[in-house]
Design a protein around this motif. Structure first.
Motif, PDB file in Angstrom:
ATOM      1  N   GLY A 206      70.907  44.563  79.579  1.00 13.11           N
ATOM      2  CA  GLY A 206      70.549  43.226  80.003  1.00 13.11           C
ATOM      3  C   GLY A 206      69.166  42.778  79.590  1.00 13.11           C
ATOM      4  N   SER A 207      68.382  43.676  78.997  1.00 14.64           N
ATOM      5  CA  SER A 207      67.014  43.330  78.624  1.00 14.64           C
ATOM      6  C   SER A 207      66.994  42.379  77.436  1.00 14.64           C
ATOM      7  CB  SER A 207      66.215  44.595  78.281  1.00 14.64           C
ATOM      8  OG  SER A 207      66.639  45.125  77.042  1.00 14.64           O
ATOM      9  N   PHE A 208      65.923  41.641  77.326  1.00 19.06           N
ATOM     10  CA  PHE A 208      65.765  40.776  76.167  1.00 19.06           C
ATOM     11  C   PHE A 208      65.576  41.585  74.895  1.00 19.06           C
ATOM     12  CE2 PHE A 208      64.107  36.926  78.772  1.00 19.06           C
ATOM     13  CZ  PHE A 208      65.404  36.492  78.971  1.00 19.06           C
ATOM     14  N   ARG A 209      64.982  42.762  75.011  1.00 21.26           N
ATOM     15  CA  ARG A 209      64.841  43.611  73.819  1.00 21.26           C
ATOM     16  C   ARG A 209      66.231  43.990  73.293  1.00 21.26           C
ATOM     17  NH1 ARG A 209      61.034  46.624  70.696  1.00 21.26           N
ATOM     18  NH2 ARG A 209      62.299  47.332  68.958  1.00 21.26           N
ATOM     19  N   ALA A 210      67.140  44.354  74.186  1.00 24.23           N
ATOM     20  CA  ALA A 210      68.499  44.689  73.757  1.00 24.23           C
ATOM     21  C   ALA A 210      69.189  43.465  73.153  1.00 24.23           C
ATOM     22  CB  ALA A 210      69.301  45.230  74.936  1.00 24.23           C
ATOM     23  N   TYR A 211      68.958  42.307  73.730  1.00 22.19           N
ATOM     24  CA  TYR A 211      69.499  41.056  73.178  1.00 22.19           C
ATOM     25  C   TYR A 211      69.021  40.862  71.739  1.00 22.19           C
ATOM     26  CZ  TYR A 211      69.449  35.903  72.525  1.00 22.19           C
ATOM     27  OH  TYR A 211      69.566  34.628  72.044  1.00 22.19           O
ATOM     28  N   MET A 212      67.726  41.039  71.507  1.00 21.03           N
ATOM     29  CA  MET A 212      67.191  40.835  70.167  1.00 21.03           C
ATOM     30  C   MET A 212      67.727  41.864  69.183  1.00 21.03           C
ATOM     31  SD  MET A 212      65.421  38.065  70.240  1.00 21.03           S
ATOM     32  CE  MET A 212      64.858  38.229  68.535  1.00 21.03           C
ATOM     33  N   GLU A 213      67.908  43.097  69.636  1.00 17.91           N
ATOM     34  CA  GLU A 213      68.493  44.119  68.769  1.00 17.91           C
ATOM     35  C   GLU A 213      69.899  43.712  68.352  1.00 17.91           C
ATOM     36  OE1 GLU A 213      67.207  46.729  67.391  1.00 17.91           O
ATOM     37  OE2 GLU A 213      65.292  46.857  68.456  1.00 17.91           O
ATOM     38  N   ARG A 214      70.687  43.226  69.309  1.00 12.36           N
ATOM     39  CA  ARG A 214      72.075  42.851  69.024  1.00 12.36           C
ATOM     40  C   ARG A 214      72.162  41.674  68.069  1.00 12.36           C
ATOM     41  NH1 ARG A 214      72.630  43.555  74.684  1.00 12.36           N
ATOM     42  NH2 ARG A 214      72.554  41.298  75.030  1.00 12.36           N
ATOM     43  N   HIS A 215      71.309  40.709  68.263  1.00 17.74           N
ATOM     44  CA  HIS A 215      71.489  39.436  67.556  1.00 17.74           C
ATOM     45  C   HIS A 215      70.608  39.263  66.323  1.00 17.74           C
ATOM     46  CE1 HIS A 215      74.216  38.016  70.604  1.00 17.74           C
ATOM     47  NE2 HIS A 215      73.336  38.270  71.543  1.00 17.74           N
TER      48      HIS A 215
END
Length: 246
Positions: free
Chosen positions: A78-87
């Motif tokens: 749920g972290s924004f870091r994980a979001y950026m990695e995904r996208h």
């Protein structure tokens, strides 16, 4: 502010990715501020597509993300870091050492915020800042209130903000953290160029307040009126209150 109304979100996202590519070609060592949430998703898809076609080289680019949830480690889904990695991050050739993020799991939030501000200062500040706007007029996690903070800080998230981020937590707003760490207004307003994106009718009131309303801490984005190089890119729904703006 230079307001531009696009026919739809995808048209704006494609143009924004092209702007980023042109800025990087002009300055390969660009320092760019990156947002999260739903608004930039299509922008990141278009940036990845440009990179895969060999039209966008991130090898010398430095990034600073705007905010992160308090209490979540970087590898939390749920972290924004994980979001950026995904996208974005895992699909382009950004050097890991040039990716900068607030650490929501840091033991001392104030020290982490000071560290982040120091890193940004060492990088020379933001050349280009991509922004979204909340339905309540917030930028990053700078929420409406009696006052705004210039430096990076811990911020309590409004219910509006938490509801808008529920998609990162299975649409369960109760799982969205109550607070975050965010760049302050100083770093945002000192960026040399700002492109703010807003899509959908639920952003129309905030966009109108930002562009035409008074400067007020109850609409943090209104302070962009003080900036000399801001582009506001909206679709027709978000720009419905701006007829006649340029």
């Amino acid at each position: 502010m230079n307001v531009r109304v696009f026919a739809n979100e995808l048209e704006a996202a494609t143009a924004c990715a092209g702007l980023v590519a042109a800025a990087i070609r002009e300055k390969p060592s660009l320092v760019i501020g990156l947002p999260t949430g739903r608004t930039p998703l299509n922008v990141y898809r278009e940036m990845v597509a440009l990179h895969r076609r060999g039209e966008l080289d991130f090898s010398r680019v430095t990034t600073f993300n705007l905010d992160e949830f308090l209490g979540l480690p970087p590898d939390d889904p749920g972290s924004f870091r994980a979001y950026m990695e995904r996208h974005l991050f895992q699909h382009v050739n950004l050097a890991p050492e040039r990716i900068h993020f607030l650490d929501g799991s840091a033991e001392r939030a104030e020290r982490e915020c000071a560290r982040y501000d120091a890193q940004l200062a060492m990088a020379g500040g933001l050349d280009l800042l991509l922004l979204g706007i909340g339905s309540n007029g917030h930028m990053a996690f700078n929420e409406p209130g009696e006052n705004l903070q210039s430096a990076s800080h811990r911020a309590r998230l409004s219910r509006d903000s938490r509801q808008s981020l529920a998609s990162l937590f299975g649409e369960d707003v109760s799982r969205v953290p109550l607070a975050g760490l965010t760049l302050g207004m100083g770093a945002l307003l000192q960026a040399r160029r700002v492109v703010l994106l807003a899509f959908g009718v639920n952003k129309a009131a905030a966009v109108t307040g930002m562009v035409r309303g008074p400067l007020t801490t109850l609409c943090p984005a209104s302070f962009l009126q003080l900036h000399g190089n801001v582009e506001v890119w909206v679709d027709t729904a978000a720009g419905r209150g701006l007829e006649g703006s340029r």
